[in-house]
Structures are given as C-alpha cells and as structure tokens.
Design a protein around this motif. Structure first.
Motif, PDB file in Angstrom:
ATOM      1  N   TYR A  59      10.846  28.552 -12.980  1.00 46.76           N
ATOM      2  CA  TYR A  59      11.338  28.784 -14.332  1.00 46.76           C
ATOM      3  C   TYR A  59      10.480  29.796 -15.093  1.00 46.76           C
ATOM      4  N   ALA A  60       9.175  29.691 -15.000  1.00 50.81           N
ATOM      5  CA  ALA A  60       8.292  30.610 -15.726  1.00 50.81           C
ATOM      6  C   ALA A  60       8.515  32.062 -15.292  1.00 50.81           C
ATOM      7  N   GLU A  61       8.795  32.280 -14.029  1.00 48.50           N
ATOM      8  CA  GLU A  61       9.055  33.642 -13.538  1.00 48.50           C
ATOM      9  C   GLU A  61      10.400  34.161 -14.053  1.00 48.50           C
ATOM     10  N   ARG A  62      11.402  33.297 -14.082  1.00 53.91           N
ATOM     11  CA  ARG A  62      12.717  33.716 -14.581  1.00 53.91           C
ATOM     12  C   ARG A  62      12.650  34.068 -16.061  1.00 53.91           C
ATOM     13  N   THR A  63      11.973  33.236 -16.833  1.00 56.70           N
ATOM     14  CA  THR A  63      11.881  33.515 -18.272  1.00 56.70           C
ATOM     15  C   THR A  63      11.045  34.765 -18.525  1.00 56.70           C
ATOM     16  N   ALA A  64      10.016  34.988 -17.722  1.00 55.88           N
ATOM     17  CA  ALA A  64       9.206  36.201 -17.853  1.00 55.88           C
ATOM     18  C   ALA A  64      10.052  37.437 -17.544  1.00 55.88           C
ATOM     19  N   ALA A  65      10.926  37.341 -16.550  1.00 57.11           N
ATOM     20  CA  ALA A  65      11.794  38.465 -16.200  1.00 57.11           C
ATOM     21  C   ALA A  65      12.735  38.802 -17.349  1.00 57.11           C
ATOM     22  N   LEU A  66      13.272  37.782 -18.011  1.00 57.01           N
ATOM     23  CA  LEU A  66      14.134  38.058 -19.164  1.00 57.01           C
ATOM     24  C   LEU A  66      13.351  38.727 -20.280  1.00 57.01           C
ATOM     25  N   ARG A  67      12.182  38.180 -20.600  1.00 57.45           N
ATOM     26  CA  ARG A  67      11.356  38.773 -21.668  1.00 57.45           C
ATOM     27  C   ARG A  67      10.986  40.216 -21.329  1.00 57.45           C
ATOM     28  N   ALA A  68      10.681  40.487 -20.060  1.00 57.46           N
ATOM     29  CA  ALA A  68      10.319  41.845 -19.646  1.00 57.46           C
ATOM     30  C   ALA A  68      11.480  42.822 -19.833  1.00 57.46           C
ATOM     31  N   ASN A  69      12.700  42.297 -19.853  1.00 57.71           N
ATOM     32  CA  ASN A  69      13.887  43.133 -20.053  1.00 57.71           C
ATOM     33  C   ASN A  69      14.381  43.121 -21.496  1.00 57.71           C
ATOM     34  N   GLY A  70      13.562  42.589 -22.412  1.00 54.49           N
ATOM     35  CA  GLY A  70      13.925  42.592 -23.824  1.00 54.49           C
ATOM     36  C   GLY A  70      14.993  41.571 -24.186  1.00 54.49           C
ATOM     37  N   VAL A  71      15.145  40.533 -23.356  1.00 50.76           N
ATOM     38  CA  VAL A  71      16.176  39.528 -23.572  1.00 50.76           C
ATOM     39  C   VAL A  71      15.551  38.233 -24.073  1.00 50.76           C
ATOM     40  N   ALA A  72      16.080  37.720 -25.156  1.00 50.85           N
ATOM     41  CA  ALA A  72      15.685  36.424 -25.700  1.00 50.85           C
ATOM     42  C   ALA A  72      16.830  35.440 -25.463  1.00 50.85           C
ATOM     43  N   VAL A  73      16.486  34.160 -25.387  1.00 54.65           N
ATOM     44  CA  VAL A  73      17.479  33.096 -25.189  1.00 54.65           C
ATOM     45  C   VAL A  73      17.177  31.988 -26.194  1.00 54.65           C
ATOM     46  N   TRP A  74      18.229  31.528 -26.843  1.00 60.35           N
ATOM     47  CA  TRP A  74      18.086  30.429 -27.785  1.00 60.35           C
ATOM     48  C   TRP A  74      19.436  29.755 -27.909  1.00 60.35           C
ATOM     49  N   ASP A  75      19.536  28.790 -28.790  1.00 62.13           N
ATOM     50  CA  ASP A  75      20.797  28.105 -29.053  1.00 62.13           C
ATOM     51  C   ASP A  75      21.104  28.140 -30.530  1.00 62.13           C
ATOM     52  N   VAL A  76      22.367  28.051 -30.852  1.00 64.02           N
ATOM     53  CA  VAL A  76      22.794  28.035 -32.243  1.00 64.02           C
ATOM     54  C   VAL A  76      22.260  26.791 -32.942  1.00 64.02           C
ATOM     55  N   LEU A  77      22.344  25.654 -32.266  1.00 64.11           N
ATOM     56  CA  LEU A  77      21.995  24.392 -32.914  1.00 64.11           C
ATOM     57  C   LEU A  77      20.552  23.983 -32.670  1.00 64.11           C
TER      58      LEU A  77
END
Length: 164
Positions: A59-77
């Motif tokens: 998981y830490a590697e996947r989230t790092a890959a998203l951050r490295a590509n300028g992508v954030a992830v969150w939820d509306v609620l």
C-alpha cells in the motif's frame, strides 16, 4: 441505529494537481485503513495501469506512486451512518463532508477533480461549495459497478488526462 463511520485521511503530496474523490470508504477499507481495500475494487488496477506501477505492490508504494504523479485521493464524506458498504445505504441525513475549503487552500495546485462514481459527484455537489475545475465523473471502480474493466480503464484514462 447504524454505526457512525469516520473516513480516512487523504493521500496527498504538496504538488498534488488532481484529486480523485470517492464517497466514503467501504467497510473493508475502513477495517484495513487503506483506500480501496476491497481486492475486487478496480481502483488500484486502473491507476496502476495509467501511472505504470504495480497494483499489487504494498500500500505505501502504491500511494507513493500516486503522490509522485500529482494525484491525491480522498472522500467526499468525513463521516456518515451506513449499514454495509454500498453508497446507496448511507443515511442521507447523517452525511458530514470533509473540509474542502481548507484542503484546497492548503493544496492550491489542485485544479481538477475526478469523482469515482455517481454518489461521490452527487454528494459533493450537494454538500460542498469549494470547487476547482474542471470536474469529471468516472465510472465507479467498485465491484458493484458492473461495467467491464476495459471500459472502466478507458473512461478513467480520459478523465485523468484532463489534468494535463
């Protein structure tokens, strides 16, 4: 009465340019404290294909890959009451949105939102006033969305390319 659920902290780096928004993490995701924790959810497979990382990496590697590509992830609620994991089971009057005004102030380079499914878009538009643009809805990566994986991937590629 159903249990009050609380969402996860965002995945975000200082140079985030795009924000992918779900509605509320599933029961599996909340239990594991990981976004898209249901192995049948196509999120990691789709983002791995788009950003060239191993969808089965830790998981830490996947989230790092998203951050490295300028992508954030969150939820509306930020919180809600819901039995099970389906967005349709969320009690409408229990929905409390995350603080997007503060989030966008802290991450001013985010200029594009991608909603992961209809519930995220609907609840964001209903509950949140702070909105950078452009905004687009991609098909839900949830296994409850029966669209073929290949079609989801095509739609997600198109949605995420708007950030260029």
């Amino acid at each position: 009465m159903t249990e009050l659920l609380h969402g996860l902290a965002p995945i975000v780096g200082d140079d985030a340019r795009v924000l992918i928004l779900g509605n509320m993490p599933s029961a599996m995701s909340l239990a594991s404290q990981q976004y898209y924790g249901n192995p049948r959810n196509a999120f990691w497979r789709i983002t791995g294909a788009i950003y060239s990382f191993d969808a089965d990496a830790p998981y830490a590697e996947r989230t790092a890959a998203l951050r490295a590509n300028g992508v954030a992830v969150w939820d509306v609620l930020r919180s809600c009451r819901r039995a099970g994991s389906l967005d349709s089971a969320v009690e409408r009057n229990s929905m409390v949105p995350n603080d997007f005004a503060c989030f966008f102030k802290h991450y001013p380079d985010i200029g594009h939102l991608v909603f992961n499914g209809a519930a995220a878009e609907t609840n964001y538009r209903r509950l949140v006033t702070a909105t950078p643009g452009p905004n687009v809805r991609a098909p839900s990566t949830s296994p409850a969305q029966t669209l073929r994986y290949e079609d989801k991937l095509i739609a997600w590629r198109a949605a995420l390319n708007l950030r260029q």
